[in-house]
Design an enzyme around this catalytic site. Structure first.
Site, PDB file in Angstrom:
ATOM      1  N   ASN A  50       6.018 -68.399   0.847  1.00 21.61           N
ATOM      2  CA  ASN A  50       5.728 -66.995   0.553  1.00 21.61           C
ATOM      3  C   ASN A  50       5.833 -66.228   1.873  1.00 21.61           C
ATOM      4  O   ASN A  50       4.936 -66.300   2.707  1.00 21.61           O
ATOM      5  CB  ASN A  50       4.312 -66.888  -0.046  1.00 21.61           C
ATOM      6  CG  ASN A  50       3.900 -65.455  -0.319  1.00 21.61           C
ATOM      7  OD1 ASN A  50       4.715 -64.532  -0.185  1.00 21.61           O
ATOM      8  ND2 ASN A  50       2.644 -65.249  -0.691  1.00 21.61           N
ATOM      9  N   TRP A  51       6.948 -65.532   2.032  1.00 23.63           N
ATOM     10  CA  TRP A  51       7.163 -64.794   3.292  1.00 23.63           C
ATOM     11  C   TRP A  51       6.274 -63.551   3.382  1.00 23.63           C
ATOM     12  O   TRP A  51       6.215 -62.918   4.429  1.00 23.63           O
ATOM     13  CB  TRP A  51       8.628 -64.366   3.410  1.00 23.63           C
ATOM     14  CG  TRP A  51       9.592 -65.470   3.723  1.00 23.63           C
ATOM     15  CD1 TRP A  51       9.314 -66.800   3.866  1.00 23.63           C
ATOM     16  CD2 TRP A  51      10.996 -65.327   3.972  1.00 23.63           C
ATOM     17  NE1 TRP A  51      10.459 -67.494   4.170  1.00 23.63           N
ATOM     18  CE2 TRP A  51      11.515 -66.615   4.243  1.00 23.63           C
ATOM     19  CE3 TRP A  51      11.883 -64.251   3.980  1.00 23.63           C
ATOM     20  CZ2 TRP A  51      12.861 -66.845   4.520  1.00 23.63           C
ATOM     21  CZ3 TRP A  51      13.230 -64.480   4.253  1.00 23.63           C
ATOM     22  CH2 TRP A  51      13.706 -65.761   4.526  1.00 23.63           C
ATOM     23  N   LYS A  52       5.650 -63.171   2.283  1.00 22.57           N
ATOM     24  CA  LYS A  52       4.841 -61.942   2.230  1.00 22.57           C
ATOM     25  C   LYS A  52       5.691 -60.765   2.732  1.00 22.57           C
ATOM     26  O   LYS A  52       6.883 -60.739   2.428  1.00 22.57           O
ATOM     27  CB  LYS A  52       3.530 -62.131   3.003  1.00 22.57           C
ATOM     28  CG  LYS A  52       2.793 -63.398   2.538  1.00 22.57           C
ATOM     29  CD  LYS A  52       1.387 -63.509   3.008  1.00 22.57           C
ATOM     30  CE  LYS A  52       0.757 -64.769   2.441  1.00 22.57           C
ATOM     31  NZ  LYS A  52      -0.630 -64.960   2.831  1.00 22.57           N
ATOM     32  N   HIS A  80      -1.212 -62.920  -6.701  1.00 18.46           N
ATOM     33  CA  HIS A  80      -1.631 -63.340  -5.365  1.00 18.46           C
ATOM     34  C   HIS A  80      -2.875 -62.548  -4.953  1.00 18.46           C
ATOM     35  O   HIS A  80      -2.984 -61.358  -5.264  1.00 18.46           O
ATOM     36  CB  HIS A  80      -0.491 -63.133  -4.351  1.00 18.46           C
ATOM     37  CG  HIS A  80      -0.766 -63.825  -3.053  1.00 18.46           C
ATOM     38  ND1 HIS A  80      -1.623 -63.304  -2.123  1.00 18.46           N
ATOM     39  CD2 HIS A  80      -0.336 -65.007  -2.559  1.00 18.46           C
ATOM     40  CE1 HIS A  80      -1.703 -64.145  -1.095  1.00 18.46           C
ATOM     41  NE2 HIS A  80      -0.928 -65.190  -1.339  1.00 18.46           N
ATOM     42  N   GLU A  94      -3.756 -61.212  -2.316  1.00 16.72           N
ATOM     43  CA  GLU A  94      -3.534 -59.982  -1.533  1.00 16.72           C
ATOM     44  C   GLU A  94      -3.228 -58.809  -2.455  1.00 16.72           C
ATOM     45  O   GLU A  94      -3.592 -57.672  -2.166  1.00 16.72           O
ATOM     46  CB  GLU A  94      -2.421 -60.226  -0.498  1.00 16.72           C
ATOM     47  CG  GLU A  94      -2.945 -61.104   0.641  1.00 16.72           C
ATOM     48  CD  GLU A  94      -1.918 -62.008   1.286  1.00 16.72           C
ATOM     49  OE1 GLU A  94      -0.709 -61.816   1.056  1.00 16.72           O
ATOM     50  OE2 GLU A  94      -2.330 -62.920   2.020  1.00 16.72           O
ATOM     51  N   GLU A 149      -5.521 -70.932  -4.475  1.00 15.00           N
ATOM     52  CA  GLU A 149      -5.531 -70.433  -3.101  1.00 15.00           C
ATOM     53  C   GLU A 149      -6.896 -69.810  -2.798  1.00 15.00           C
ATOM     54  O   GLU A 149      -7.112 -68.619  -3.109  1.00 15.00           O
ATOM     55  CB  GLU A 149      -4.447 -69.371  -2.909  1.00 15.00           C
ATOM     56  CG  GLU A 149      -3.041 -69.903  -3.044  1.00 15.00           C
ATOM     57  CD  GLU A 149      -2.039 -69.047  -2.258  1.00 15.00           C
ATOM     58  OE1 GLU A 149      -1.443 -69.578  -1.321  1.00 15.00           O
ATOM     59  OE2 GLU A 149      -1.899 -67.855  -2.566  1.00 15.00           O
ATOM     60  N   GLY A 177      -4.525 -67.709   5.684  1.00 17.83           N
ATOM     61  CA  GLY A 177      -4.306 -67.115   6.999  1.00 17.83           C
ATOM     62  C   GLY A 177      -5.445 -67.324   7.994  1.00 17.83           C
ATOM     63  O   GLY A 177      -5.450 -66.718   9.060  1.00 17.83           O
ATOM     64  N   SER A 216      -3.564 -71.942   4.642  1.00 15.70           N
ATOM     65  CA  SER A 216      -3.496 -72.611   5.947  1.00 15.70           C
ATOM     66  C   SER A 216      -2.871 -74.008   5.892  1.00 15.70           C
ATOM     67  O   SER A 216      -3.311 -74.932   6.588  1.00 15.70           O
ATOM     68  CB  SER A 216      -4.889 -72.669   6.598  1.00 15.70           C
ATOM     69  OG  SER A 216      -5.352 -71.361   6.864  1.00 15.70           O
ATOM     70  N   GLY A 264       2.234 -69.771   3.567  1.00 14.69           N
ATOM     71  CA  GLY A 264       2.431 -68.415   4.068  1.00 14.69           C
ATOM     72  C   GLY A 264       2.956 -68.438   5.490  1.00 14.69           C
ATOM     73  O   GLY A 264       4.157 -68.620   5.736  1.00 14.69           O
ATOM     74  N   GLY A 265       2.048 -68.293   6.453  1.00 15.91           N
ATOM     75  CA  GLY A 265       2.404 -68.156   7.862  1.00 15.91           C
ATOM     76  C   GLY A 265       3.447 -69.145   8.381  1.00 15.91           C
ATOM     77  O   GLY A 265       4.429 -68.734   9.029  1.00 15.91           O
TER      78      GLY A 265
HETATM   79  P1  13P Z   1      -1.176 -69.034   4.785  1.00 15.54           P
HETATM   80  O1  13P Z   1      -0.330 -70.279   4.642  1.00 15.54           O
HETATM   81  O2  13P Z   1      -0.684 -68.118   5.878  1.00 15.54           O
HETATM   82  O3  13P Z   1      -2.629 -69.361   4.877  1.00 15.54           O
HETATM   83  O4  13P Z   1      -0.980 -68.186   3.446  1.00 15.54           O
HETATM   84  C1  13P Z   1      -1.153 -68.805   2.214  1.00 15.54           C
HETATM   85  C2  13P Z   1      -0.687 -67.920   1.146  1.00 15.54           C
HETATM   86  O5  13P Z   1      -1.259 -66.867   0.905  1.00 15.54           O
HETATM   87  C3  13P Z   1       0.507 -68.324   0.397  1.00 15.54           C
HETATM   88  O6  13P Z   1       0.698 -67.551  -0.737  1.00 15.54           O
END
Ligand code: 13P
Length: 249
Positions: free
Chosen positions: A9-11, A94, A96, A166, A172, A212, A233-234
């Protein structure tokens, strides 16, 4: 052999098309023939078409969708549009989006149903906040998110949904959930699915962990935690680290 699902997930990253192309190319040239994993990349909408042209074994997903087919819905993107761009998956609900855009369980449910109609696999995200966890409300919160998100979804469709646990406090933060704790939640999700549908269905669904995840801890979620995959994510923005993660499962 069932492949482990690794969803990137590149966000809202990277900040331009050139960087998106470089990131994708670096990952794709190494991962084009990885056997153990199925890799899905979910870039921001504007980059879907550049990546679509060069897909190998890597699959394409979107980070959101709208439930209506077309019409006066300024700013929204339909599932037909996503399908046309080669998306096979779509992230829905998600945290967010729930947090910053007030996305509700009802909206999540509508989006999941619309994705199923269009044959795009929904990646249904849910998870508890730090406050919920500290107050001992994790299971109640997850049960509500799951039951509301799955309203009026029939047995034959629920199998197509990818469930992504999640926990908000792990996203994050660099502090993932422990694989043991995540496994308790995985079993709880299966219990809810068994109650709502049946045990065979609960045994068939794919449950992923996200929050994470990195190249050092990925294996523990797959092996100790018995998850069928991870949502990243990251680390998915760092090609070398992401490639290492995929190879370490
Ligand atoms: P991180 O891997 O940066 O913690 O993010 C997880 C995430 O929100 C994937 O959708």
């Amino acid at each position: 052999m069932k492949k482990t699902l690794i969803i990137a997930n590149w966000k809202m990253n990277p900040s331009n098309t050139t960087q998106a192309k470089v990131l994708f190319d670096e990952v794709a040239k190494v991962l084009k023939d990885v056997k153990k994993a199925k890799v899905v990349i979910c870039p921001p909408f504007p980059y879907l078409s550049i990546i679509n042209n060069q897909l190998s074994l890597i699959k394409l997903g979107a980070q959101d969708c709208f439930w209506e087919e077309s019409g006066s819905f300024t700013g929204e993107i339909s599932l037909s549009m996503l399908k046309d761009l080669g998306c096979k998956y779509v992230i829905i609900g998600h945290s967010e989006r729930r947090q910053f855009l007030n996305e509700t369980d009802r909206m999540v449910n509508k989006k999941i149903k619309a994705a199923l109609i269009k044959n795009i696999r929904p990646i249904f995200c849910f998870g508890e906040s730090k406050k919920d966890k500290d107050q001992g409300k994790t299971q109640n919160v997850l049960k509500k998110q799951l039951e509301n998100g799955l309203r009026k979804i029939i047995k034959s469709d629920v199998k197509k949904i990818i469930f992504a646990y999640e926990p908000l406090w792990a996203i994050g933060s660099g502090k993932p959930c422990s694989p043991e704790e995540a496994n308790v939640i995985r079993l709880f999700i299966k219990k809810i699915i068994t109650q709502k549908y049946s045990r065979p269905i609960a045994n068939e669904i794919k449950i992923l962990y996200g929050g994470s995840v990195n190249s050092s801890n990925v294996k523990s979620f797959i092996q100790q935690g018995s998850f069928q995959g991870v949502l990243v994510g990251g680390v998915s923005l760092k090609p070398k680290e992401f490639i290492k993660l995929v190879k370490n499962i």
